[in-house]
Design a protein around this motif. Structure first.
Motif, PDB file in Angstrom:
ATOM      1  N   LYS A   1      -4.260   7.259  -1.451  1.00 26.76           N
ATOM      2  CA  LYS A   1      -3.533   6.388  -0.530  1.00 26.76           C
ATOM      3  C   LYS A   1      -2.926   7.172   0.629  1.00 26.76           C
ATOM      4  O   LYS A   1      -2.896   6.695   1.770  1.00 26.76           O
TER       5      LYS A   1
ATOM      6  N   ASP B   1      -4.115   6.131 -12.567  1.00 25.18           N
ATOM      7  CA  ASP B   1      -3.467   6.559 -11.328  1.00 25.18           C
ATOM      8  C   ASP B   1      -3.154   8.056 -11.397  1.00 25.18           C
ATOM      9  O   ASP B   1      -3.303   8.790 -10.413  1.00 25.18           O
TER      10      ASP B   1
ATOM     11  N   LYS C   1       5.746   0.675  -7.101  1.00 27.80           N
ATOM     12  CA  LYS C   1       6.152   1.930  -6.457  1.00 27.80           C
ATOM     13  C   LYS C   1       7.189   1.683  -5.371  1.00 27.80           C
ATOM     14  O   LYS C   1       8.105   2.484  -5.195  1.00 27.80           O
TER      15      LYS C   1
ATOM     16  N   GLY D   1       0.420  -2.505  -8.514  1.00 21.96           N
ATOM     17  CA  GLY D   1       0.987  -1.158  -8.532  1.00 21.96           C
ATOM     18  C   GLY D   1       1.806  -0.831  -7.286  1.00 21.96           C
ATOM     19  O   GLY D   1       2.884  -0.241  -7.399  1.00 21.96           O
TER      20      GLY D   1
ATOM     21  N   ASP E   1      -4.726  -1.634 -10.247  1.00 25.10           N
ATOM     22  CA  ASP E   1      -3.723  -1.508  -9.191  1.00 25.10           C
ATOM     23  C   ASP E   1      -3.561  -2.850  -8.469  1.00 25.10           C
ATOM     24  O   ASP E   1      -2.447  -3.259  -8.123  1.00 25.10           O
TER      25      ASP E   1
ATOM     26  N   LEU F   1      -9.248   1.857 -11.917  1.00 28.27           N
ATOM     27  CA  LEU F   1      -7.984   2.192 -11.250  1.00 28.27           C
ATOM     28  C   LEU F   1      -7.653   1.132 -10.209  1.00 28.27           C
ATOM     29  O   LEU F   1      -6.542   0.589 -10.181  1.00 28.27           O
TER      30      LEU F   1
ATOM     31  N   LEU G   1      -3.348   1.378 -16.068  1.00 25.23           N
ATOM     32  CA  LEU G   1      -3.092   1.553 -14.631  1.00 25.23           C
ATOM     33  C   LEU G   1      -2.478   2.931 -14.378  1.00 25.23           C
ATOM     34  O   LEU G   1      -2.952   3.680 -13.515  1.00 25.23           O
ATOM     35  N   PHE G   2      -1.463   3.283 -15.139  1.00 24.61           N
ATOM     36  CA  PHE G   2      -0.798   4.561 -14.874  1.00 24.61           C
ATOM     37  C   PHE G   2      -1.646   5.752 -15.320  1.00 24.61           C
ATOM     38  O   PHE G   2      -1.695   6.777 -14.636  1.00 24.61           O
TER      39      PHE G   2
ATOM     40  N   GLY H   1      -4.463   8.595  -7.673  1.00 22.44           N
ATOM     41  CA  GLY H   1      -4.361   7.466  -6.755  1.00 22.44           C
ATOM     42  C   GLY H   1      -3.424   7.732  -5.574  1.00 22.44           C
ATOM     43  O   GLY H   1      -3.760   7.380  -4.432  1.00 22.44           O
TER      44      GLY H   1
END
Lengths: 320, 320
Positions: B126, B117, A126, A122, A117, A113, B113-114, B122
């Motif tokens: 964060k 996540d 976003k 990533g 990212d 991950l 990645l998604f 993910g």
């Protein structure tokens, strides 16, 4: 399993729902003599006669007392057992086991991950969405990058396997060298400097022992490429955190992903929390889920009952 | 390459730095007759005598005019060529080729990645860091989940390979069935309903053709599990976006990852931008990087010069 010995079991964790869940699963597997405790007082009450402990944050000072004289085996709910090994109150004749081979999927998914990212950016994707901004930027790929995996146990091996699927170059460092053939280039502990110097990503999956304490210090960090990333899913004290802070503040290393720390929980005022190129997570990359720990323990119970060798045996001299 | 024919080449893109970069690379490979154009007027000027076009957003209305009569081959800089196939102004005797096999790494890294996540949460990690909150939550794993890949070309095959490394169950749907043995369960286009009903993640890598336009409509979306995810890295019009919006607003599907849209750039006012369970990115999952497209084109140029079959040949009847 006719004729096997079914031991008296004590499940200990400070969390009530957890001990109940473990006890249910163990009883359902046919081992019906299960007591539960979540405080020192409860543990004291149930220790007499207990042969097997499945424990997390167990009050180990009880283990050298006469009430614990029947205990033969202590199964930890975690993979890292440096605390238990250092603990002088645990008699040497109690067999220690740790959870093994349960964390490969969890930890490798966590690592990939963050690798993805970072390499795909990533956060920029976003941010663009937040701003409703069409932003077709071109990112880099993991393909062609070099990952170094320190520690080639079951977790390291799983990282190697996934890195292959991403067409990365895979370097490895391990103490035993038994898994050296897994990787493109293998290094031994006298070659740390050589090992780190060509890596785009250094991932630490080592156990914490006398030989690995603060192994990642200023010299090694400065030997890494300035744009490399450091990822720690092993133990916090593998890294000299003061050295890491000062090296990163001078602009060396592109970033760090830290799931483990010298002090946990990481103190609220710690600088890591707010550094823009440090990802902090809460020792969650390899969770001891109740299902997986139960399954591991129950398989081990069957071995114990039929006097077969246990899985996850801890060697106190080796340090894990 | 002695004795081979070196054709006159026109590189077209609206972006000046791009055409220059392509032209340099092509000339450096030994094909020195290269013109560049970034507007209709420049294209008009250089078309006479041009045999080969490497193009992106080319003013195709020029291709049926007498000034383009020497053009024999048009190499697109992209993988999807539905626009070019539908374009009536491109004479049938111009060979069309598309980029192939260049996007597997890019797109599969984007998709994973998604997937990671989503499954590891993910965003929660964060958010916890932002709040300096120690938050050791337990996430799920991709391991054991079921992914369905619609389209088993070079991109789909790369997704299958990575899904295997994550110990996922892999289902696939393809038109030709040639790659059916790659997956655990293969479905044909008459089995869409069966295909989607057990999936945790449905990934679309199909080309846009008459048979795939709006293939993902309300009926199919409702046939998916309510907590499934839809991921589109193919073409926007594979999905009936109105149906997707209404189905998701009713709470069906746990989320969607959309890199391609019926209208690109996605209009600023579009609801997708602000839906909390929709990830919007800007058609960047499979970028035509200058290096990779150049390499593909130069290899094809060598084939063209020595009259060997070209890579990425488009079959206008098949639709890709």
């Amino acid at each position: 399993m006719g004729g096997t010995h079914k031991p008296n079991i004590l499940v200990f964790s400070p969390i009530q729902t957890e001990v109940d869940a473990y006890a249910d699963r163990i009883r359902n597997s046919g081992f019906i003599s299960v007591k539960t405790a979540k405080t020192l007082e409860e543990a004291e009450k149930y220790l007499p006669g207990t042969e097997v402990i499945l424990g997390w944050n167990f009050p180990t000072q009880l283990l050298c007392k006469p009430i614990a004289s029947s205990v033969r085996w202590f199964q930890s709910m975690g993979a890292g057992v440096n605390d238990l090994i250092a603990d002088q109150s645990i008699p040497q004749n109690i067999t220690l086991t740790r959870i093994m081979d349960q964390f490969g999927a969890y930890i490798s998914e966590y690592v990939f991950l963050f690798l993805l990212d970072i390499v795909k950016d990533g956060p920029r994707m976003k941010q663009s969405q937040l701003e409703r901004r069409w932003d077709p930027f071109i990112s880099e790929t993991l393909k062609g990058k070099t990952i170094g995996i320190a520690g080639l146990g079951s977790i390291g091996a799983e990282l190697v396997r996934k890195a292959r699927a991403f067409d990365m170059y895979v370097h490895g460092l391990s103490f035993s060298g038994k898994q050296a053939t897994l990787v493109d280039l293998h290094f031994t502990p006298d070659q740390w400097g050589e090992f780190v110097k060509d890596l785009d990503y250094l991932v630490l999956t080592l156990p914490l022992t006398n030989s690995t304490y603060h192994i990642i210090n200023q010299d090694l960090l400065l030997a890494m490429k300035p744009n490399a990333y450091l990822i720690n899913v092993g133990r916090g004290a593998l890294i000299d955190e003061g050295d890491l802070l000062s090296v990163m503040r001078e602009g060396h290393l592109q970033g760090a992903v830290l799931d483990v720390f010298e002090t946990e929980p990481l103190p609220k005022e710690h600088a890591f929390w707010s550094m823009p190129n440090v990802f902090v997570t809460s020792h969650l990359s390899g969770p001891s889920t109740i299902n997986e720990v139960s399954n591991f323990f129950i398989e081990n119970l069957k071995r114990f009952s039929s006097e077969q060798p246990l899985s996850g045996m801890v060697d106190r001299n080796r340090g894990y």
